[in-house]
Design an enzyme around this catalytic site. Structure first.
Site, PDB file in Angstrom:
ATOM      1  N   LYS A   1      26.389  37.387  19.263  1.00  0.00           N
ATOM      2  CA  LYS A   1      25.477  38.528  19.117  1.00  0.00           C
ATOM      3  C   LYS A   1      25.313  38.830  17.626  1.00  0.00           C
ATOM      4  CE  LYS A   1      25.976  42.955  18.686  1.00  0.00           C
ATOM      5  NZ  LYS A   1      24.863  43.239  17.782  1.00  0.00           N
TER       6      LYS A   1
ATOM      7  N   GLU B   1      37.985  41.902  12.570  1.00  0.00           N
ATOM      8  CA  GLU B   1      37.927  41.720  11.103  1.00  0.00           C
ATOM      9  C   GLU B   1      37.124  42.887  10.566  1.00  0.00           C
ATOM     10  OE1 GLU B   1      39.526  39.568   9.489  1.00  0.00           O
ATOM     11  OE2 GLU B   1      40.019  38.043  10.970  1.00  0.00           O
TER      12      GLU B   1
ATOM     13  N   GLY C   1      33.084  43.648  11.467  1.00  0.00           N
ATOM     14  CA  GLY C   1      32.234  44.788  11.148  1.00  0.00           C
ATOM     15  C   GLY C   1      33.063  45.925  10.597  1.00  0.00           C
ATOM     16  N   SER C   2      32.573  47.134  10.760  1.00  0.00           N
ATOM     17  CA  SER C   2      33.243  48.285  10.149  1.00  0.00           C
ATOM     18  C   SER C   2      34.466  48.713  10.965  1.00  0.00           C
ATOM     19  CB  SER C   2      32.260  49.446  10.059  1.00  0.00           C
ATOM     20  OG  SER C   2      31.857  49.818  11.355  1.00  0.00           O
ATOM     21  N   THR C   3      35.363  49.423  10.308  1.00  0.00           N
ATOM     22  CA  THR C   3      36.570  49.903  10.976  1.00  0.00           C
ATOM     23  C   THR C   3      36.199  50.867  12.104  1.00  0.00           C
ATOM     24  OG1 THR C   3      37.873  49.576   8.990  1.00  0.00           O
ATOM     25  CG2 THR C   3      38.749  51.154  10.587  1.00  0.00           C
TER      26      THR C   3
ATOM     27  N   GLU D   1      35.351  52.769   1.141  1.00  0.00           N
ATOM     28  CA  GLU D   1      34.731  51.473   0.852  1.00  0.00           C
ATOM     29  C   GLU D   1      33.254  51.716   0.543  1.00  0.00           C
ATOM     30  OE1 GLU D   1      33.879  48.967   4.262  1.00  0.00           O
ATOM     31  OE2 GLU D   1      34.242  47.165   3.086  1.00  0.00           O
TER      32      GLU D   1
ATOM     33  N   CYS E   1      33.316  42.290   2.492  1.00  0.00           N
ATOM     34  CA  CYS E   1      34.516  43.037   2.893  1.00  0.00           C
ATOM     35  C   CYS E   1      35.609  42.945   1.849  1.00  0.00           C
ATOM     36  CB  CYS E   1      35.003  42.524   4.242  1.00  0.00           C
ATOM     37  SG  CYS E   1      35.147  40.732   4.310  1.00  0.00           S
TER      38      CYS E   1
END
Ligand code: NAD
Length: 486
Positions: free
Chosen positions: A180, A253, A231-233, A386, A287
């Site tokens: 995806k 990740e 992706g994001s946390t 970040e 990242c």
């Protein structure tokens, strides 16, 4: 539905549907992303429905039976054939990547170079049985059967490398795979699906492009056995919660806010170009970049001034198609607004700038020029969050224990680096940093045969390396008693 024919050159302007069971499957609804350097609409792509996902899962489950039983050598050969086909179409893919993602053409070239190297290396990596113990009576193995149907959820910053960085390990270990792409960057990943359909049996690699509903449908789906998510946390936590409902396996990740610690004995002229590049590459949208640069107070002023000079002279902002550009447009409006808000914070919080970048209004593209913040307070947003944009804080340090504590203080722990002539000291410091990848005199080295992942809220599990491949497998302890019936 339409079958996929072998083409000599990819047509990057036409998207006939999602790639399901090696066929194009159109959807009633379509959508498009934009070129972030111009704001212009790109091509229409499918919006997958729940029933499209159900069909893809059924096909993937059916294909798993024979694909998981296919010998390693055959799977490896097909992976190599896939890499060759991507290479034959790399010029179009690189152009498409710059068009949809915004990165400079030279970086698109690097991304494809890496992706090919990754695939070809995975084709050599067999997860073998391990003998745990053996005596006259028995032998005990660890064996690693594939998990089943895996789904990869890909972000918008490296759609090719991070997409294929999941396809390769999943396939070589005997799983089938549904990819995806991010709705911001669906194009290259759909084309990778088209190419995969020319190489692998039906149902082995499928690509579904959709809207914001598709991710949650995938993580909840009872027919999917593992999620590989980048992706994001914040989204990673939603993915973990959703996977818990079916006890799906997952690898996450997630975001990082890497510290780079620069010691007083460095040769500034030698290490600075790399550190500066590692702050602004891909417009800061990676990242693992040097996102907090801790410089020893003895060399702070000189380092800061040289970093400003280097950035002004070498880090050009512009469209990815322009010669010599390092900082392309920020990829999308959501990210542009986030980064712009951080630039507005400079005035609001009275941070000193060594280089005051510009985050203007959107005119034709999402362009933001680099900013360097001069020794802001440790608890300021620019240190704690970040940024994922071309803005970086420089911070002073004098005490080794203190700087290691500051580097480790955040909830993220993706990468970290120490820069010093005294390599022994640097290695000693590096071993105290809590991050999934730590470098001495470098930053952002990654390789397909080296595990990669995050500590703390930067992730769970690893990708790549044999360890990463094992995350696509179940662990099965096999006890064989040899003499019971003799
Ligand atoms: P994001 O979390 O917004 O989106 C990532 C993917 O998740 C997209 O495909 C998106 O459509 C999908 N998604 C969104 N909501 C979902 C949900 N509820 N369930 C399932 N899927 C969902 O991240 P992004 O903005 O695309 O990427 C930027 C972030 O990713 C940064 O924080 C960056 O540090 C991180 N990142 C991490 C790595 C790594 O390897 N650790 C690599 C690249 C980027």
């Amino acid at each position: 539905m339409g079958s996929i024919t072998i083409v000599s050159k990819l047509d990057i302007e036409t998207y006939k549907g999602n790639i399901i069971n090696n066929e194009f499957v159109p959807t009633p609804e379509t959508r498009h992303s934009i070129n972030p350097a111009t704001g212009k609409a790109l091509y229409e792509v499918p919006v997958a429905r729940k029933e499209d996902l159900d069909t893809a899962v059924q096909n993937a489950r059916a294909a798993f039976k024979s694909w998981s039983a296919t010998p390693f050598s055959e799977r490896a050969n097909l992976l190599l054939k896939y890499a060759d086909l991507i290479e034959a179409n790399r010029d179009q893919l690189e152009k498409l990547l710059t068009t949809e993602q915004g990165k400079p053409l030279s970086l698109s070239h690097t991304e494809v170079d890496n992706a090919l190297h990754w695939l070809r290396t995975f084709a050599t990596m067999e997860v073998k049985d391990e003998v745990l113990k053996e005596d006259d009576e028995k032998i005990v193995y660890s064996t690693y059967p594939p998990i089943g149907v895996c789904a990869g959820i890909v972000p918008w910053n490296w759609p090719i490398l991070l997409g294929l960085g999941k396809v390769g390990p999943a396939l070589i270990t005997g799983n089938t795979f549904i990819m995806k792409p991010s709705p911001y960057t669906p194009y290259c990943d759909l084309k990778l699906g088209e190419l995969a359909a020319q190489v692998f049996p039906p149902g082995v690699v499928q690509v579904l492009s959709g809207d914001d509903n598709l991710g949650p449908w995938i993580t909840e789906h009872p027919g999917i056995d593992k999620i590989a998510f980048t992706g994001s946390t914040a989204t990673g936590k939603l993915v973990a919660a959703s996977c818990a409902k079916t006890l799906k396996r997952y690898v996450l990740e997630l975001g990082g806010n890497d510290a780079a610690i620069v010691c007083e004995d460095v040769d500034i002229d030698k290490c600075l170009p790399k550190i500066a590049m590692m702050s602004f590459l891909n417009s800061g949208q990676i990242c693992m970049l040097t996102k907090r640069i801790y410089i020893h107070e003895k060399i702070y002023d000189e380092f800061r001034d040289k970093m400003v000079e280097f950035t002004k002279g070498n880090i050009k902002t512009g469209a990815g198609t322009e010669e010599g550009v390092v900082v392309g447009p920020v990829q999308n409006k959501m990210q542009f607004d986030k980064v712009k808000d951080l630039y507005d914070e400079i005035e609001r919080s009275n941070w000193k700038t060594a280089l005051s970048g510009q985050a203007g209004e959107f005119e034709h593209g999402y362009f933001i020029t680099p900013a360097i913040i001069d020794n802001p307070p440790e608890d300021s947003r620019i240190v704690q969050e970040e940024p994922f944009g071309p803005i970086v804080p420089l911070l002073k340090w004098s005490d080794e224990v203190d700087v290691i504590d500051r580097a480790n203080a955040l909830k993220s722990g993706l990468g970290a680096s120490v820069w010093a002539k005294d390599v022994k000291r640097a290695e000693r410091m590096a071993r105290q940093l809590s991050a999934g990848s730590v470098w001495v005199n470098s930053h952002f080295d990654v390789a397909p045969d080296v595990p990669f992942g995050g500590h703390k809220e930067s992730g769970i599990g690893m990708e790549w390396g044999i360890e990463g491949l094992k995350h696509y497998c179940n662990s099965r302890s096999l006890w064989v008693w040899k003499r019971v019936f003799q």
